[in-house]
Design a protein around this motif. Structure first.
Motif, PDB file in Angstrom:
ATOM      1  N   TYR A   1       0.886  -1.168   0.000  1.00 39.25           N
ATOM      2  CA  TYR A   1       0.000   0.000   0.000  1.00 39.25           C
ATOM      3  C   TYR A   1       0.920   1.213   0.000  1.00 39.25           C
ATOM      4  N   PRO A   2       0.451   2.368  -0.497  1.00 33.27           N
ATOM      5  CA  PRO A   2       1.379   3.450  -0.839  1.00 33.27           C
ATOM      6  C   PRO A   2       1.860   4.302   0.335  1.00 33.27           C
ATOM      7  N   HIS A   3       2.456   3.671   1.333  1.00 29.14           N
ATOM      8  CA  HIS A   3       3.177   4.392   2.380  1.00 29.14           C
ATOM      9  C   HIS A   3       4.570   4.683   1.835  1.00 29.14           C
ATOM     10  N   PRO A   4       5.099   5.895   2.005  1.00 29.81           N
ATOM     11  CA  PRO A   4       6.407   6.208   1.415  1.00 29.81           C
ATOM     12  C   PRO A   4       7.526   5.282   1.874  1.00 29.81           C
TER      13      PRO A   4
ATOM     14  N   THR B   1      11.154   0.845   0.671  1.00 32.14           N
ATOM     15  CA  THR B   1      11.602  -0.506   0.991  1.00 32.14           C
ATOM     16  C   THR B   1      11.664  -1.355  -0.275  1.00 32.14           C
ATOM     17  N   HIS B   2      10.658  -1.224  -1.135  1.00 30.69           N
ATOM     18  CA  HIS B   2      10.719  -1.911  -2.426  1.00 30.69           C
ATOM     19  C   HIS B   2      11.958  -1.479  -3.203  1.00 30.69           C
TER      20      HIS B   2
ATOM     21  N   SER C   1      -2.141  -3.703  -6.340  1.00 30.29           N
ATOM     22  CA  SER C   1      -1.136  -4.503  -7.022  1.00 30.29           C
ATOM     23  C   SER C   1      -1.699  -5.082  -8.319  1.00 30.29           C
ATOM     24  N   ARG C   2      -0.905  -5.009  -9.370  1.00 30.77           N
ATOM     25  CA  ARG C   2      -1.291  -5.586 -10.659  1.00 30.77           C
ATOM     26  C   ARG C   2      -0.671  -6.965 -10.857  1.00 30.77           C
ATOM     27  N   HIS C   3       0.056  -7.437  -9.869  1.00 33.55           N
ATOM     28  CA  HIS C   3       0.735  -8.721  -9.998  1.00 33.55           C
ATOM     29  C   HIS C   3      -0.212  -9.880  -9.695  1.00 33.55           C
TER      30      HIS C   3
END
Length: 319
Positions: free
Chosen positions: A160-163, A168-169, A244-246
């Motif tokens: 989810y879009p936490h900075p 981390t990614h 996520s699109r995965h």
């Protein structure tokens, strides 16, 4: 859909027997943004591999200093307000002991979750505000020291879009790509090439929907209804929330360790209330509905056909 059958698509249930192989020699590194992330994402998988002899290490990129206190019972504890970082360190120690994992603090400062329109700038010096190489260097050092065969991390949107999750990614991918390059990151140890990197899919839509349907069929209130509705909503410009699109490539049968996962979550008292949605579906129910944890094989340097039911396929971890 019968509430007594797993609705998970794409996998032959007969392939999802509990892990039985001896994984002594296999090393897995799970990279997370904050303490508690390791217990809500892939904890049962980690405990399952530890039980079969693997070494599993969690790297917490930040200390979670800017997190909120999400459990009303903890709000009366002065220490949680005076030294939340210290409280979360103790919580992490307890969770790691429950799961049997090794743990490293990487040491960056939590960026917090910015709110507002427009969003305010990230706090100076916080993890997500740093240049990529500065943020990645300690993780590259850890990879070269621990020598994992497998890295577990988040996808491009951070789950989810936490900075801090997004960063981390980015640092996980940088470590995967460059820890094996002798010319990269001088002074951080001898090069080590990781064989595989996976994205965690703990909050994937299919799993949440399966839990939601199960609770509804059982006549119970579902805490997932709002989450599902929000994931489908569009704003006035037709944009949906990032998801996520995965597609899942790898499922790890981990049902025997759901209780350990929940115990580890309970250890993070400041972040996880006893009545939170994490515990809405009991381990017994989950064993019927979704008896595994989901991952995406993002990149592999060894031959491994999907779908997979273990991380070690193609890896010579005993040499």
């Amino acid at each position: 859909m019968s509430s007594t059958e797993s609705p998970a698509p794409g996998f032959d249930p007969s392939l999802l027997a509990p892990l039985k192989e001896d994984y002594t020699g296999l090393r897995i590194l799970a990279v997370h943004a904050h303490p508690d992330d390791e217990s809500s994402k892939g904890a049962a998988t980690m405990a399952a591999y530890v039980a079969r002899g693997a070494r599993v290490m969690v790297a917490s990129m930040t200390g979670g200093e800017r997190g909120d206190i999400l459990n009303e019972a903890v709000k009366s504890n002065p220490a949680a307000h005076r030294d939340l970082a210290g409280v979360r360190r103790l919580e992490m120690k307890r969770a790691a002991a429950v799961l049997g994992i090794e743990h490293r603090w990487i040491g960056f400062v939590d960026s917090g979750l910015p709110e507002g329109d427009p969003l305010p700038p990230l706090p100076y010096g916080s993890f997500a505000s740093l240049p990529l190489e500065q943020a990645s260097a300690p993780l590259v050092r850890l990879v070269r020291d621990f020598k994992p065969h497998v890295i577990l991390t988040y996808d491009e949107i951070g789950g989810y879009p936490h900075p801090d999750h997004i960063m981390t990614h980015r640092v996980s991918m940088e470590a995967f790509e460059r820890a094996g390059d002798a010319d990269a990151y001088p002074g951080t140890g001898e090069p080590w090439q990781v064989s595989k990197i996976y994205y965690d899919r703990a909050f994937n839509y299919d799993r949440m929907l399966a839990f939601h349907h199960y609770l509804e069929e059982a006549g119970l209130e579902s805490p997932f209804a709002q989450w599902i509705a929000m994931s489908m909503e569009e704003d006035i410009e037709g944009h949906r929330p990032p998801v996520s699109r995965h597609q899942t490539t790898t499922r790890i049968s981990s049902a025997d360790f759901f209780e350990k996962r929940d115990e580890a979550l309970h250890a993070h008292q400041s972040q996880v209330a006893p009545d939170s949605a994490f515990f809405a579906v009991s381990p017994e129910m989950q064993r019927k509905i979704w008896p595994f944890e989901d991952y995406v094989l993002a990149h592999s340097r060894v031959k491994s056909e999907v779908p997979e039911t273990c991380f070690s396929t193609g890896i010579d971890y005993r040499s």
